[in-house]
Design an enzyme around this catalytic site. Structure first.
Site, PDB file in Angstrom:
ATOM      1  N   ASP A 125      17.530   0.530  -0.941  1.00  0.00           N
ATOM      2  CA  ASP A 125      16.657   1.062   0.121  1.00  0.00           C
ATOM      3  C   ASP A 125      17.258   0.853   1.513  1.00  0.00           C
ATOM      4  OD1 ASP A 125      14.581   2.123  -1.404  1.00  0.00           O
ATOM      5  OD2 ASP A 125      13.517   0.211  -1.515  1.00  0.00           O
TER       6      ASP A 125
ATOM      7  N   LYS B   3       8.566  -3.854  -7.429  1.00  0.00           N
ATOM      8  CA  LYS B   3       9.876  -4.146  -6.843  1.00  0.00           C
ATOM      9  C   LYS B   3      10.184  -5.647  -6.742  1.00  0.00           C
ATOM     10  CE  LYS B   3      10.709  -0.027  -4.077  1.00  0.00           C
ATOM     11  NZ  LYS B   3      11.048   0.501  -2.749  1.00  0.00           N
TER      12      LYS B   3
HETATM   13  P1  NAP Z   1       3.758  -1.936   2.568  1.00  0.00           P
HETATM   14  O1  NAP Z   1       4.597  -2.900   1.829  1.00  0.00           O
HETATM   15  O2  NAP Z   1       2.310  -1.771   2.215  1.00  0.00           O
HETATM   16  O3  NAP Z   1       3.866  -2.309   4.133  1.00  0.00           O
HETATM   17  C1  NAP Z   1       3.181  -1.579   5.109  1.00  0.00           C
HETATM   18  C2  NAP Z   1       3.331  -2.248   6.467  1.00  0.00           C
HETATM   19  O4  NAP Z   1       2.621  -1.457   7.406  1.00  0.00           O
HETATM   20  C3  NAP Z   1       2.713  -3.645   6.539  1.00  0.00           C
HETATM   21  O5  NAP Z   1       3.435  -4.435   7.468  1.00  0.00           O
HETATM   22  C4  NAP Z   1       1.311  -3.358   7.059  1.00  0.00           C
HETATM   23  O6  NAP Z   1       0.763  -4.400   7.804  1.00  0.00           O
HETATM   24  C5  NAP Z   1       1.596  -2.225   8.022  1.00  0.00           C
HETATM   25  N1  NAP Z   1       0.404  -1.403   8.192  1.00  0.00           N
HETATM   26  C6  NAP Z   1      -0.335  -0.808   7.226  1.00  0.00           C
HETATM   27  N2  NAP Z   1      -1.342  -0.115   7.784  1.00  0.00           N
HETATM   28  C7  NAP Z   1      -1.238  -0.299   9.132  1.00  0.00           C
HETATM   29  C8  NAP Z   1      -1.993   0.144  10.241  1.00  0.00           C
HETATM   30  N3  NAP Z   1      -3.099   0.907  10.078  1.00  0.00           N
HETATM   31  N4  NAP Z   1      -1.606  -0.256  11.480  1.00  0.00           N
HETATM   32  C9  NAP Z   1      -0.526  -1.040  11.649  1.00  0.00           C
HETATM   33  N5  NAP Z   1       0.239  -1.490  10.623  1.00  0.00           N
HETATM   34  C10 NAP Z   1      -0.120  -1.121   9.388  1.00  0.00           C
HETATM   35  O7  NAP Z   1       4.357  -0.467   2.486  1.00  0.00           O
HETATM   36  P2  NAP Z   1       5.910  -0.059   2.353  1.00  0.00           P
HETATM   37  O8  NAP Z   1       6.252   0.096   0.934  1.00  0.00           O
HETATM   38  O9  NAP Z   1       6.705  -0.974   3.211  1.00  0.00           O
HETATM   39  O10 NAP Z   1       5.887   1.412   2.974  1.00  0.00           O
HETATM   40  C11 NAP Z   1       5.728   1.625   4.369  1.00  0.00           C
HETATM   41  C12 NAP Z   1       6.027   3.094   4.694  1.00  0.00           C
HETATM   42  O11 NAP Z   1       7.396   3.371   4.412  1.00  0.00           O
HETATM   43  C13 NAP Z   1       5.209   4.082   3.843  1.00  0.00           C
HETATM   44  O12 NAP Z   1       4.845   5.153   4.659  1.00  0.00           O
HETATM   45  C14 NAP Z   1       6.182   4.566   2.801  1.00  0.00           C
HETATM   46  O13 NAP Z   1       5.912   5.887   2.387  1.00  0.00           O
HETATM   47  C15 NAP Z   1       7.496   4.511   3.574  1.00  0.00           C
HETATM   48  N6  NAP Z   1       8.660   4.322   2.679  1.00  0.00           N
HETATM   49  C16 NAP Z   1       9.652   5.237   2.751  1.00  0.00           C
HETATM   50  C17 NAP Z   1      10.773   5.110   1.955  1.00  0.00           C
HETATM   51  C18 NAP Z   1      11.860   6.128   2.052  1.00  0.00           C
HETATM   52  O14 NAP Z   1      12.724   6.165   1.154  1.00  0.00           O
HETATM   53  N7  NAP Z   1      11.901   6.953   3.073  1.00  0.00           N
HETATM   54  C19 NAP Z   1      10.893   4.008   1.086  1.00  0.00           C
HETATM   55  C20 NAP Z   1       9.847   3.074   1.045  1.00  0.00           C
HETATM   56  C21 NAP Z   1       8.729   3.246   1.853  1.00  0.00           C
HETATM   57  P3  NAP Z   1      -0.123  -5.593   7.147  1.00  0.00           P
HETATM   58  O15 NAP Z   1       0.890  -6.550   6.593  1.00  0.00           O
HETATM   59  O16 NAP Z   1      -0.883  -6.111   8.302  1.00  0.00           O
HETATM   60  O17 NAP Z   1      -0.974  -4.931   6.088  1.00  0.00           O
END
Ligand code: NAP
Length: 290
Positions: free
Chosen positions: A111, A75
């Site tokens: 998004d 992305k």
């Molecule tokens: P990402 O870029 O990897 O970001 C994840 C975030 O969560 C980071 O800030 C990370 O913190 C934090 N995190 C990860 N593990 C954690 C834990 N054990 N405790 C506390 N914080 C934690 O992922 P993303 O793409 O943003 O996706 C995040 C979520 O959104 C996923 O579940 C994904 O499936 C969902 N999502 C949904 C849609 C939709 O259309 N509904 C679209 C995109 C994503 P650090 O920076 O400290 O690692």
């Protein structure tokens, strides 16, 4: 769902670039939508390794591909390979939809607006809201940028790693100087002040809740019945956070809505036609129901 229309010499191609890509639900959603409105289009997954992204993007126009969605890990990396990037995608720093038009590649990010649509369909009023955003990753960024342009009153970003959170907070301050933005560590109780009656929107943008046994991403006893709680997770359809928030009497906004509406907005960019929301939702629900 109906059977897919046959591929003929008239078929136009769309797809999604990601790595890995086997988990994607977008082909189901978009092919159902194309069929529903009678367009001779097909949407396929492309597994594009990170070191082949530039080559893959260069192939879009010569192959006559009309539109591409972009998912993890491409992305952000795709930006330099596009001819134009729309303002919101530029501010977010990520593209999830590419439009091939007039021999040029235009990057969009649907998004954040997809998330806003999911709030709108639940009649969530954002005026004066306090927003508590859990996470500062890709999804959090898209949601935060779009929310910063809404009439919310303040946003607290809850992060494990201060650096990532600070980068997002700085970006939001530049975007919306009137907005009160704070950065909290994972020990939410240290910063949280209960303010009964204050409309609060809690958003889980971490992966906590995807795996059985994950801890709750937020202390559930702080949530009251005047809150709205959005979980961006859509697999499972209902996370433990959503179930607990429902139990507390809060309004719950499931992540399926954001997935659906980011796709619907991409569909509208590509086709200039209204997306068949009910058909797309049905395709997603069918794939996600246990
Ligand atoms: P990402 O870029 O990897 O970001 C994840 C975030 O969560 C980071 O800030 C990370 O913190 C934090 N995190 C990860 N593990 C954690 C834990 N054990 N405790 C506390 N914080 C934690 O992922 P993303 O793409 O943003 O996706 C995040 C979520 O959104 C996923 O579940 C994904 O499936 C969902 N999502 C949904 C849609 C939709 O259309 N509904 C679209 C995109 C994503 P650090 O920076 O400290 O690692």
């Amino acid at each position: 769902m109906s059977d897919l229309k046959p591929i003929t010499g008239q078929t136009k191609l769309f797809g999604i670039f990601g790595y890995p890509i086997a988990h994607t639900l977008s082909p189901l959603m978009h092919n159902a939508a194309f069929d529903a409105v009678g367009l001779p289009y097909r949407y396929v997954p492309f597994e594009v390794a990170p070191d082949r992204l530039e080559e893959a993007v260069k192939g879009i126009i010569p192959l006559g591909i009309r539109g591409i969605n972009v998912t993890i890990p491409h992305k952000e990396a795709i930006l330099p390979f596009l001819d134009q990037v729309e303002e919101e995608a530029r501010v977010i720093g990520a593209v999830n939809t590419v439009e091939a038009a007039g021999g040029r590649l235009i990057g969009h990010n649907t998004d954040g607006r997809g998330f806003l649509e999911s709030l709108r369909e639940m009649n969530i009023d954002l005026s004066g809201r306090r927003v508590l955003l859990l996470g500062a990753g890709g999804a959090a960024k898209a949601v935060a940028v779009v929310l910063a342009r809404q009439p919310i009153s303040e946003m607290a970003i809850v992060v494990r790693a201060a650096e990532r959170g600070k980068a997002l907070a700085d970006r939001l301050t530049a975007l919306s100087p009137r907005l009160k933005i704070s950065l909290w560590g994972p020990d939410v109780q240290r910063n949280f002040t209960a303010d009964p009656g204050r409309p609060t929107l809690l958003i889980n943008a971490t992966p906590l809740g995807m795996k059985p046994g994950d801890p709750l991403p937020f202390p559930i006893d702080l949530i009251d019945s005047r809150w709205s709680v959005a979980d961006l997770i859509y697999r499972p359809l209902e996370t433990p956070l959503m179930a607990a928030a429902k139990e507390a009497g809060a309004r719950v906004i499931p992540g399926l809505g954001m997935l659906l509406y980011q796709g619907a907005l991409a569909f509208e960019i590509w086709t200039q036609q209204k997306a068949p929301i009910a058909v797309m939702r049905q395709a997603l629900r069918k794939a996600l129901l246990p």
